[in-house]
Design a protein around this motif. Structure first.
Motif, PDB file in Angstrom:
ATOM      1  N   ASP A   1      46.389  39.787  56.707  1.00 20.82           N
ATOM      2  CA  ASP A   1      47.126  40.275  55.548  1.00 20.82           C
ATOM      3  C   ASP A   1      46.148  40.647  54.442  1.00 20.82           C
ATOM      4  OD1 ASP A   1      49.293  39.365  57.024  1.00 20.82           O
ATOM      5  OD2 ASP A   1      49.859  37.805  55.614  1.00 20.82           O
ATOM      6  N   VAL A   2      46.532  41.625  53.654  1.00 13.91           N
ATOM      7  CA  VAL A   2      45.827  41.955  52.420  1.00 13.91           C
ATOM      8  C   VAL A   2      46.713  41.474  51.284  1.00 13.91           C
ATOM      9  CG1 VAL A   2      45.034  43.837  50.938  1.00 13.91           C
ATOM     10  CG2 VAL A   2      44.611  43.944  53.398  1.00 13.91           C
ATOM     11  N   GLN A   3      46.182  40.642  50.401  1.00 17.45           N
ATOM     12  CA  GLN A   3      46.947  40.080  49.288  1.00 17.45           C
ATOM     13  C   GLN A   3      46.757  40.947  48.047  1.00 17.45           C
ATOM     14  OE1 GLN A   3      48.260  37.754  51.836  1.00 17.45           O
ATOM     15  NE2 GLN A   3      48.987  37.214  49.840  1.00 17.45           N
ATOM     16  N   PHE A   4      47.730  40.898  47.137  1.00 21.71           N
ATOM     17  CA  PHE A   4      47.710  41.690  45.911  1.00 21.71           C
ATOM     18  C   PHE A   4      48.063  40.817  44.717  1.00 21.71           C
ATOM     19  CE2 PHE A   4      48.432  44.693  49.276  1.00 21.71           C
ATOM     20  CZ  PHE A   4      47.708  45.817  48.889  1.00 21.71           C
ATOM     21  N   ALA A   5      47.634  41.266  43.538  1.00 16.40           N
ATOM     22  CA  ALA A   5      48.018  40.621  42.285  1.00 16.40           C
ATOM     23  C   ALA A   5      49.465  41.003  41.966  1.00 16.40           C
ATOM     24  CB  ALA A   5      47.087  41.068  41.160  1.00 16.40           C
ATOM     25  N   THR A   6      50.097  40.230  41.105  1.00 18.34           N
ATOM     26  CA  THR A   6      51.477  40.499  40.701  1.00 18.34           C
ATOM     27  C   THR A   6      51.609  41.909  40.139  1.00 18.34           C
ATOM     28  OG1 THR A   6      51.810  38.163  40.177  1.00 18.34           O
ATOM     29  CG2 THR A   6      53.361  39.710  39.209  1.00 18.34           C
ATOM     30  N   LYS A   7      52.608  42.642  40.662  1.00 15.63           N
ATOM     31  CA  LYS A   7      52.944  43.990  40.208  1.00 15.63           C
ATOM     32  C   LYS A   7      51.789  44.976  40.320  1.00 15.63           C
ATOM     33  CE  LYS A   7      56.810  42.683  37.349  1.00 15.63           C
ATOM     34  NZ  LYS A   7      57.620  43.055  36.214  1.00 15.63           N
ATOM     35  N   LYS A   8      50.852  44.755  41.231  1.00 14.23           N
ATOM     36  CA  LYS A   8      49.696  45.641  41.411  1.00 14.23           C
ATOM     37  C   LYS A   8      49.629  46.126  42.851  1.00 14.23           C
ATOM     38  CE  LYS A   8      48.088  44.812  37.263  1.00 14.23           C
ATOM     39  NZ  LYS A   8      48.204  45.781  36.216  1.00 14.23           N
ATOM     40  N   SER A   9      49.037  47.323  43.010  1.00 14.88           N
ATOM     41  CA  SER A   9      48.798  47.855  44.348  1.00 14.88           C
ATOM     42  C   SER A   9      47.321  48.173  44.574  1.00 14.88           C
ATOM     43  CB  SER A   9      49.654  49.105  44.578  1.00 14.88           C
ATOM     44  OG  SER A   9      49.308  50.129  43.660  1.00 14.88           O
ATOM     45  N   GLN A  10      46.463  47.791  43.616  1.00 14.86           N
ATOM     46  CA  GLN A  10      45.038  48.021  43.768  1.00 14.86           C
ATOM     47  C   GLN A  10      44.432  47.028  44.756  1.00 14.86           C
ATOM     48  OE1 GLN A  10      46.477  47.716  40.652  1.00 14.86           O
ATOM     49  NE2 GLN A  10      46.522  49.903  40.267  1.00 14.86           N
ATOM     50  N   LEU A  11      43.526  47.525  45.571  1.00 11.58           N
ATOM     51  CA  LEU A  11      42.830  46.674  46.535  1.00 11.58           C
ATOM     52  C   LEU A  11      41.726  45.896  45.847  1.00 11.58           C
ATOM     53  CD1 LEU A  11      42.505  49.267  49.424  1.00 11.58           C
ATOM     54  CD2 LEU A  11      44.104  47.352  49.294  1.00 11.58           C
ATOM     55  N   SER A  12      41.591  44.646  46.192  1.00 12.32           N
ATOM     56  CA  SER A  12      40.503  43.823  45.669  1.00 12.32           C
ATOM     57  C   SER A  12      39.242  44.099  46.476  1.00 12.32           C
ATOM     58  CB  SER A  12      40.867  42.343  45.787  1.00 12.32           C
ATOM     59  OG  SER A  12      40.886  41.963  47.162  1.00 12.32           O
ATOM     60  N   PRO A  13      38.074  43.747  45.943  1.00 11.47           N
ATOM     61  CA  PRO A  13      36.842  43.891  46.723  1.00 11.47           C
ATOM     62  C   PRO A  13      36.908  43.125  48.047  1.00 11.47           C
ATOM     63  CG  PRO A  13      36.304  43.557  44.420  1.00 11.47           C
ATOM     64  CD  PRO A  13      37.801  43.343  44.557  1.00 11.47           C
ATOM     65  N   LYS A  14      37.520  41.954  48.047  1.00 11.11           N
ATOM     66  CA  LYS A  14      37.673  41.166  49.275  1.00 11.11           C
ATOM     67  C   LYS A  14      38.518  41.935  50.293  1.00 11.11           C
ATOM     68  CE  LYS A  14      39.480  36.739  50.910  1.00 11.11           C
ATOM     69  NZ  LYS A  14      40.125  35.480  50.527  1.00 11.11           N
ATOM     70  N   ALA A  15      39.594  42.552  49.833  1.00  9.51           N
ATOM     71  CA  ALA A  15      40.451  43.339  50.725  1.00  9.51           C
ATOM     72  C   ALA A  15      39.693  44.532  51.293  1.00  9.51           C
ATOM     73  CB  ALA A  15      41.695  43.804  49.979  1.00  9.51           C
ATOM     74  N   GLU A  16      38.887  45.170  50.474  1.00 12.01           N
ATOM     75  CA  GLU A  16      38.125  46.327  50.940  1.00 12.01           C
ATOM     76  C   GLU A  16      37.139  45.936  52.043  1.00 12.01           C
ATOM     77  OE1 GLU A  16      36.485  48.339  47.537  1.00 12.01           O
ATOM     78  OE2 GLU A  16      38.436  49.181  46.996  1.00 12.01           O
ATOM     79  N   VAL A  17      36.526  44.782  51.930  1.00 13.19           N
ATOM     80  CA  VAL A  17      35.616  44.307  52.982  1.00 13.19           C
ATOM     81  C   VAL A  17      36.387  44.111  54.283  1.00 13.19           C
ATOM     82  CG1 VAL A  17      34.171  42.363  53.715  1.00 13.19           C
ATOM     83  CG2 VAL A  17      33.951  43.281  51.402  1.00 13.19           C
ATOM     84  N   MET A  18      37.543  43.481  54.201  1.00 20.75           N
ATOM     85  CA  MET A  18      38.363  43.250  55.390  1.00 20.75           C
ATOM     86  C   MET A  18      38.840  44.570  55.990  1.00 20.75           C
ATOM     87  SD  MET A  18      41.576  42.833  56.955  1.00 20.75           S
ATOM     88  CE  MET A  18      42.679  43.101  55.613  1.00 20.75           C
TER      89      MET A  18
END
Length: 106
Positions: free
Chosen positions: A1-18
């Protein structure tokens, strides 16, 4: 899974690595396709959450296509708050529900 901040759709750096690792795997398996499913917690209206879940799935798809994965190998859909993994009664539960999930098909 890729997790997100509340009400956000931007990818985190951790998500981008995955997701980069996922793009690499798809490069090694050119016949594989991927269904991307966006989800939200229950904060906000049903309409807002539906749109947000679509934006989350599309953000993942956009990242993967930018890494060279052919768009026709990817589908993106949003399910809003309709498919929680856990209850939304705590911050931890809501955090788990703010995600995208993947279905891999060889």
């Amino acid at each position: 899974d890729v997790q997100f901040a509340t009400k956000k759709s931007q990818l985190s750096p951790k998500a981008e690595v995955m997701l980069q690792a996922l793009a690499n795997r798809m490069e090694r398996q050119p016949q594989a396709t991927l269904d991307i499913e966006g989800h939200t917690d229950d904060v906000g209206s049903l309409r807002e959450n539906q749109a947000l879940s679509v934006a989350r799935a599309q953000a993942v798809k956009n990242f993967l296509t930018a890494q060279g994965v052919a768009p026709n190998r990817l589908s993106a859909a949003g399910f809003g708050e309709s498919r929680p993994k856990t209850d939304n009664n705590s911050a931890d539960g809501r955090s788990v529900n703010r995600r995208t999930e993947f279905s891999w098909r060889d």
